[in-house]
Enzyme design. Structure first.
Site, mmCIF file in Angstrom:
data_model
loop_
_atom_site.group_PDB
_atom_site.id
_atom_site.type_symbol
_atom_site.label_atom_id
_atom_site.label_comp_id
_atom_site.label_asym_id
_atom_site.label_seq_id
_atom_site.Cartn_x
_atom_site.Cartn_y
_atom_site.Cartn_z
ATOM 1 N N ASP A 87 0.838 -1.192 0.000
ATOM 2 C CA ASP A 87 0.000 0.000 0.000
ATOM 3 C C ASP A 87 0.879 1.251 0.000
ATOM 4 O O ASP A 87 1.808 1.371 0.814
ATOM 5 C CB ASP A 87 -0.910 -0.006 1.232
ATOM 6 C CG ASP A 87 -2.115 0.896 1.052
ATOM 7 O OD1 ASP A 87 -2.435 1.237 -0.100
ATOM 8 O OD2 ASP A 87 -2.737 1.250 2.062
ATOM 9 N N HIS A 104 -3.264 14.470 0.946
ATOM 10 C CA HIS A 104 -3.494 13.621 2.116
ATOM 11 C C HIS A 104 -2.341 13.742 3.113
ATOM 12 O O HIS A 104 -2.558 13.960 4.315
ATOM 13 C CB HIS A 104 -3.646 12.171 1.657
ATOM 14 C CG HIS A 104 -3.683 11.168 2.773
ATOM 15 N ND1 HIS A 104 -4.720 11.077 3.671
ATOM 16 C CD2 HIS A 104 -2.795 10.200 3.133
ATOM 17 C CE1 HIS A 104 -4.480 10.109 4.530
ATOM 18 N NE2 HIS A 104 -3.318 9.552 4.227
ATOM 19 N N GLU A 113 -10.374 4.499 3.878
ATOM 20 C CA GLU A 113 -9.465 5.243 3.013
ATOM 21 C C GLU A 113 -9.825 4.916 1.575
ATOM 22 O O GLU A 113 -9.773 3.752 1.157
ATOM 23 C CB GLU A 113 -7.994 4.911 3.306
ATOM 24 C CG GLU A 113 -7.526 5.477 4.643
ATOM 25 C CD GLU A 113 -6.016 5.435 4.826
ATOM 26 O OE1 GLU A 113 -5.331 4.835 3.977
ATOM 27 O OE2 GLU A 113 -5.522 5.991 5.824
ATOM 28 N N GLU A 155 -9.154 4.524 -2.075
ATOM 29 C CA GLU A 155 -7.944 4.280 -2.856
ATOM 30 C C GLU A 155 -8.283 3.606 -4.190
ATOM 31 O O GLU A 155 -9.372 3.057 -4.377
ATOM 32 C CB GLU A 155 -6.970 3.375 -2.089
ATOM 33 C CG GLU A 155 -6.542 3.918 -0.733
ATOM 34 C CD GLU A 155 -5.381 3.142 -0.124
ATOM 35 O OE1 GLU A 155 -4.686 2.415 -0.881
ATOM 36 O OE2 GLU A 155 -5.170 3.256 1.090
ATOM 37 N N ASP A 212 -8.945 0.778 2.171
ATOM 38 C CA ASP A 212 -7.947 0.397 3.171
ATOM 39 C C ASP A 212 -8.496 0.756 4.543
ATOM 40 O O ASP A 212 -8.154 1.785 5.116
ATOM 41 C CB ASP A 212 -6.638 1.143 2.874
ATOM 42 C CG ASP A 212 -5.539 0.832 3.870
ATOM 43 O OD1 ASP A 212 -5.514 -0.302 4.376
ATOM 44 O OD2 ASP A 212 -4.712 1.723 4.139
ATOM 45 N N ARG A 272 -7.797 4.027 13.673
ATOM 46 C CA ARG A 272 -6.888 5.135 13.978
ATOM 47 C C ARG A 272 -6.306 5.083 15.389
ATOM 48 O O ARG A 272 -5.130 5.412 15.589
ATOM 49 C CB ARG A 272 -7.605 6.469 13.760
ATOM 50 C CG ARG A 272 -8.106 6.697 12.340
ATOM 51 C CD ARG A 272 -6.985 6.623 11.326
ATOM 52 N NE ARG A 272 -7.470 6.956 9.985
ATOM 53 C CZ ARG A 272 -6.757 6.833 8.888
ATOM 54 N NH1 ARG A 272 -5.531 6.338 8.944
ATOM 55 N NH2 ARG A 272 -7.250 7.159 7.709
ATOM 56 N N GLN A 288 -3.709 2.353 15.337
ATOM 57 C CA GLN A 288 -2.632 2.745 14.428
ATOM 58 C C GLN A 288 -1.713 3.787 15.058
ATOM 59 O O GLN A 288 -0.480 3.695 14.968
ATOM 60 C CB GLN A 288 -3.234 3.294 13.126
ATOM 61 C CG GLN A 288 -2.200 3.699 12.085
ATOM 62 C CD GLN A 288 -2.859 4.340 10.856
ATOM 63 O OE1 GLN A 288 -4.080 4.336 10.727
ATOM 64 N NE2 GLN A 288 -2.040 4.886 9.988
ATOM 65 N N LYS A 304 -4.171 -1.781 10.327
ATOM 66 C CA LYS A 304 -4.441 -1.845 8.896
ATOM 67 C C LYS A 304 -4.732 -3.264 8.393
ATOM 68 O O LYS A 304 -5.267 -3.423 7.293
ATOM 69 C CB LYS A 304 -3.225 -1.308 8.118
ATOM 70 C CG LYS A 304 -2.959 0.166 8.329
ATOM 71 C CD LYS A 304 -3.900 1.019 7.492
ATOM 72 C CE LYS A 304 -3.426 2.448 7.424
ATOM 73 N NZ LYS A 304 -4.268 3.275 6.530
ATOM 74 N N THR A 306 -9.279 -5.420 3.996
ATOM 75 C CA THR A 306 -9.176 -4.528 2.847
ATOM 76 C C THR A 306 -10.240 -4.946 1.853
ATOM 77 O O THR A 306 -10.307 -6.115 1.471
ATOM 78 C CB THR A 306 -7.788 -4.607 2.189
ATOM 79 O OG1 THR A 306 -6.793 -4.224 3.133
ATOM 80 C CG2 THR A 306 -7.708 -3.677 0.983
ATOM 81 N N GLU A 319 -9.074 13.023 7.885
ATOM 82 C CA GLU A 319 -8.930 14.332 7.242
ATOM 83 C C GLU A 319 -10.215 15.149 7.359
ATOM 84 O O GLU A 319 -10.173 16.352 7.637
ATOM 85 C CB GLU A 319 -8.579 14.169 5.771
ATOM 86 C CG GLU A 319 -7.169 13.701 5.490
ATOM 87 C CD GLU A 319 -6.939 13.607 3.989
ATOM 88 O OE1 GLU A 319 -6.934 14.658 3.320
ATOM 89 O OE2 GLU A 319 -6.776 12.488 3.498
#
Length: 420
Positions: free
Chosen positions: A129, A136, A199, A201, A233, A237, A240, A253, A257, A367
């Site tokens: 990844d 970002h 996320e 992607e 993904d 948080r 992480q 993570k 997925t 974000e």
């Protein structure tokens, strides 16, 4: 990625639904996937409108022939990916001729998409990844360290990490809220996460294979791009943030997925190639070994929508352009193999969060929260995802004079954590 007659905007199909305006899967697309019917054996197919062309059935009727069709007809697309881009281009030409409005209709070769189950395109042996969006990285980096928002290597190479291949699942598979260790009220707890995030992607499926110790140069990197999908993904948080120093993401993570099951081939995306935007003033130039001189970017508009259990339908919370990415898929391949790492057929790459510069282009909740909680049209708000929430990704490639093509959906619903 040459443009040819299969991309012609006037081309139509005898499958009526493929000619509808805004259809994800017109005849200019012809994505590949693995499907099954009522618990039957998975096999290869091509999406056309709201139908699926059964490749094996077309071969049995003598309407598709050759090694490429044989490789795509089984329970995995990896044999076709191993044959390389020439094989997928050959199959595209043959399927386009079979489905074109000028060909005799053969509805007995089709299955309604509503009646099938989609599978992964093949077993994923390796998944890497990337983190290729300037916006970002800069947005979240500035919140952490305004003076040094970007990783030191960001301008010089596409930053990446090795993620978990075994937990990649097709769209529609539910996502279990995980337990983990994190800071809460001044101490470390082991508890269900409170910060489930997505996320947005682009996924990249690899064609061919390079011998270990033999890099794929940037001049040939586009030939390693078999096709693309949408990729979520899923990110935890709180876990992480606690685990990352000093080795990076791990359990935050690796839980799940999600990928959209239809592979939009590199050939289908030829009309949507575009040059990267210019680098910021004062930024270092791209290293020569990662400079192709070709328009390796892609004009793809991507969206993420959220639907809570109390909502009648999904609400778009992110709208981001892939063409703003700082690094291209070809550069990711060239960098990944630059040390001699052998990328295998069917390996999966993630582009990293596809955030754009504008407000509303933030492609993850971390974000979005920099502007405050997410306000939904039914009066609800969200800081992070709650049990029962569903995230739905969509994407469409677009360019002047070209028929737009879509990616289908990539969706997942959050299930409650295990009781113990």
């Amino acid at each position: 990625m040459p443009i040819d007659h299969t991309h012609a905007s006037g081309l139509t199909s005898w499958v009526a639904s493929a000619n509808a305006p805004g259809c994800d899967f017109p005849i200019q697309n012809l994505p590949l996937g693995i499907f099954s019917i009522a618990g039957g054996t998975p096999r290869g197919g091509v999406a056309i409108g709201d139908q699926v062309l059964d490749i094996g059935l077309a071969m049995a009727h003598g309407l598709l022939r050759g090694a490429a069709a044989e490789a795509a007809s089984g329970p995995s697309l990896r044999p076709l990916m191993a044959m390389g881009r020439a094989a997928s281009a050959e199959l595209r030409h043959n399927v386009s001729a079979l489905l074109a409005a000028s060909a005799p209709p053969r509805p007995e070769l089709l299955h309604p998409q509503s009646a099938i189950r989609m599978h992964l395109p093949g077993e994923v042996r390796n998944f890497s990844d990337f983190m290729a969006s300037y916006d970002h990285c800069a947005r979240l980096g500035a919140a952490r360290d305004p003076k040094n928002p970007l990783p030191p290597a960001f301008h010089h190479l596409p930053v990446a990490y090795h993620s978990r291949a075994s937990s990649v699942r097709p769209s529609g598979t539910n996502v279990r809220r995980p337990w983990g260790q994190y800071f809460k009220d001044g101490e470390i707890v082991f508890a269900p996460t409170g910060t489930m995030d997505f996320e947005l992607e682009l996924g990249i499926w690899i064609a061919g294979e390079n011998e270990q110790g033999e890099p794929t140069p940037i001049s040939l990197a586009d030939q390693r791009l078999f096709g693309f999908c949408l990729l979520n993904d899923w990110s935890v948080r709180d876990i992480q943030r606690y685990e990352m120093p000093p080795l990076g993401p791990f359990l935050g993570k690796s839980l799940h997925t999600s990928v959209s099951p239809w592979v939009i081939t590199a050939e289908a995306l030829a009309p949507f190639a575009t040059a990267l935007p210019p680098r910021q003033a004062g930024a270092p130039q791209c290293p020569p070994h990662l400079t192709s001189g070709r328009p390796d970017g892609l004009r793809i508009h991507m969206q993420a929508a959220l639907q809570t259990p109390a909502m009648a339908g999904p609400h778009v919370i992110t709208s981001a352009p892939f063409e703003n990415m700082y690094w291209t898929p070809a550069q990711m391949v060239a960098h990944h193999t630059s040390n001699g790492c052998n990328l295998l057929p069917g390996d999966l790459l993630g582009s990293g969060t596809v955030s754009g510069p504008a407000e509303g282009g933030e492609a993850c909740i971390a974000e979005l929260l920099l502007r405050g909680p997410i306000q939904l049209p039914n009066g609800e708000s969200r800081r992070y995802l709650e049990d029962g929430d569903t995230i739905i990704f969509t994407g469409q490639a677009h360019a002047p004079g070209a028929t737009p093509i879509g990616f289908g959906e990539c969706r997942g619903t959050i299930l409650p954590a295990h009781k113990a």
